[in-house]
Design an enzyme around this catalytic site. Structure first.
Site, PDB file in Angstrom:
ATOM      1  N   GLU A  60     -36.489  23.192  21.786  1.00 47.08           N
ATOM      2  CA  GLU A  60     -36.861  23.275  23.195  1.00 47.08           C
ATOM      3  C   GLU A  60     -36.722  21.934  23.911  1.00 47.08           C
ATOM      4  O   GLU A  60     -36.301  21.882  25.068  1.00 47.08           O
ATOM      5  CB  GLU A  60     -38.289  23.810  23.329  1.00 47.08           C
ATOM      6  N   HIS A 129     -47.352  33.639  20.818  1.00 49.15           N
ATOM      7  CA  HIS A 129     -46.401  34.396  21.627  1.00 49.15           C
ATOM      8  C   HIS A 129     -47.030  34.990  22.879  1.00 49.15           C
ATOM      9  O   HIS A 129     -46.405  35.813  23.550  1.00 49.15           O
ATOM     10  CB  HIS A 129     -45.787  35.548  20.811  1.00 49.15           C
TER      11      HIS A 129
END
Length: 337
Positions: A60, A129
């Site tokens: 990321e 998540h």
């Protein structure tokens, strides 16, 4: 106009911009051949080729760092971070580079990048998540933070974000991808094909990044919500019987403060609803702003209905985030004062 799910509306926005602007590129983890974990980019690589829509390593920090460089060079990158929970390795690139580039370069460079992130609960993803980290982004000067609640807004806001010269954090509530939930796990999802907000123009249009929307007019209390909580609030109004005005913020920062003040001064009461953790959540900023600008109009204390101050539970997530019963109870409380 066409009926679209939020997934289809987001894909349509990227399709429109890829065709319209050769400087737009889309990349991220699994967004190319696979079409994204939620299929938001499905078919775009086949249509525009691997130089415009491509996969990237699971890094990321690398994704956002490359996007900052692309933006400074003149491209308009659209980056997908697979889940909002994964942004932490990229936080230095977002805060120290993307958000500050225009200021540090005295306007010589900009970072016109859009970072898409699925956020919130609804898939039993738990702590890794299902987080809603919007308050972490609204605290950072130099970036914009957006969270749509409908397919129409999702497409219009995403096009506006891609065309914007500032970096935009674009948060996508996973529970709304295929239809608006009514707030309970034991009831079916209302499909977008039966909801008026699923009517989406097929071509180019924008929704201003700084604008809120009154999705339900009312006279008794103002509900400030965004994302999935817009629909939870609508269900709570039905359950409570209170004539509440629901304001969908859409753009969290910059914030449409005039729309908020106008509504609260009219109803004289306010309830703030968000899915994220309560302490230091974005709702605290909303409460402070309402208190500052509407103090002499308020007839009851401002209520907050939020997630709990605990790690996000896997099996108990429906007890974690606000449902219509909790929001309805808050509506009744403010009406008692």
């Amino acid at each position: 106009m066409a009926r679209m799910t939020m997934i289809q509306a987001l894909r349509s926005a990227m399709d429109v911009m890829l065709e319209r602007d050769p400087n737009v590129v889309v990349f991220g983890e699994d967004v190319g051949y696979f079409g994204g974990v939620f299929r938001c980019t499905e078919g775009l690589q086949a249509k525009y080729g691997r130089s415009r829509v491509f996969d990237a390593p699971i890094s990321e920090g690398g994704l956002v760092g490359v996007a900052v460089g692309m933006g400074a060079y003149g491209l308009r990158p659209v980056v997908e971070v697979q889940f909002a929970d994964y942004f932490y390795p990229a936080s230095d690139q977002i805060v120290s580079e993307a958000a500050r580039l225009r200021y540090r370069s005295a306007g010589d460079f900009t970072a016109p990048l859009t970072i898409r992130m699925p956020c919130g609960g609804g898939i039993y993803g738990g702590q890794t998540h299902s987080q809603s980290p919007e308050a972490l982004f609204t605290h950072v000067c130099g970036i914009r933070t957006v969270m749509p609640a409908t397919p129409y807004d999702a497409k219009g806001l995403l096009i506006a974000a891609i065309e914007c010269d500032d970096p935009v954090i674009f948060l996508e509530p996973k529970r709304l991808y295929n239809g608006p939930f009514d707030g309970y796990p034991d009831k079916p999802v209302v499909p977008w094909s039966k909801h008026p907000a699923s009517e989406v123009p097929e071509g180019h249009y924008t929704v201003p990044l700084e604008s809120a929307a009154v999705v339900r007019p009312g006279r008794d209390v103002t509900v400030l919500a965004y994302g999935t909580m817009v629909f939870v609030s609508e269900a709570a109004v039905v359950e409570s019987g209170v004539d509440a005005e629901i304001v969908d913020l859409r753009s969290l920062w910059p914030l449409d403060l005039p729309a908020i003040v106008e509504s609260v001064k009219k109803t004289r009461r306010c309830v703030v609803v968000h899915e994220a953790t309560r302490t230091s959540g974005f709702g605290a900023e909303l409460v402070a702003l309402v208190q500052e600008h509407c103090f002499y109009h308020l007839e009851a204390p401002i209520e907050r209905v939020t997630g709990w101050d605990t790690p996000y539970p896997h099996a108990l997530e429906w007890a974690y985030f606000p449902g219509p019963a909790r929001v309805a109870a808050a509506l009744r409380r403010v009406m008692e004062d």
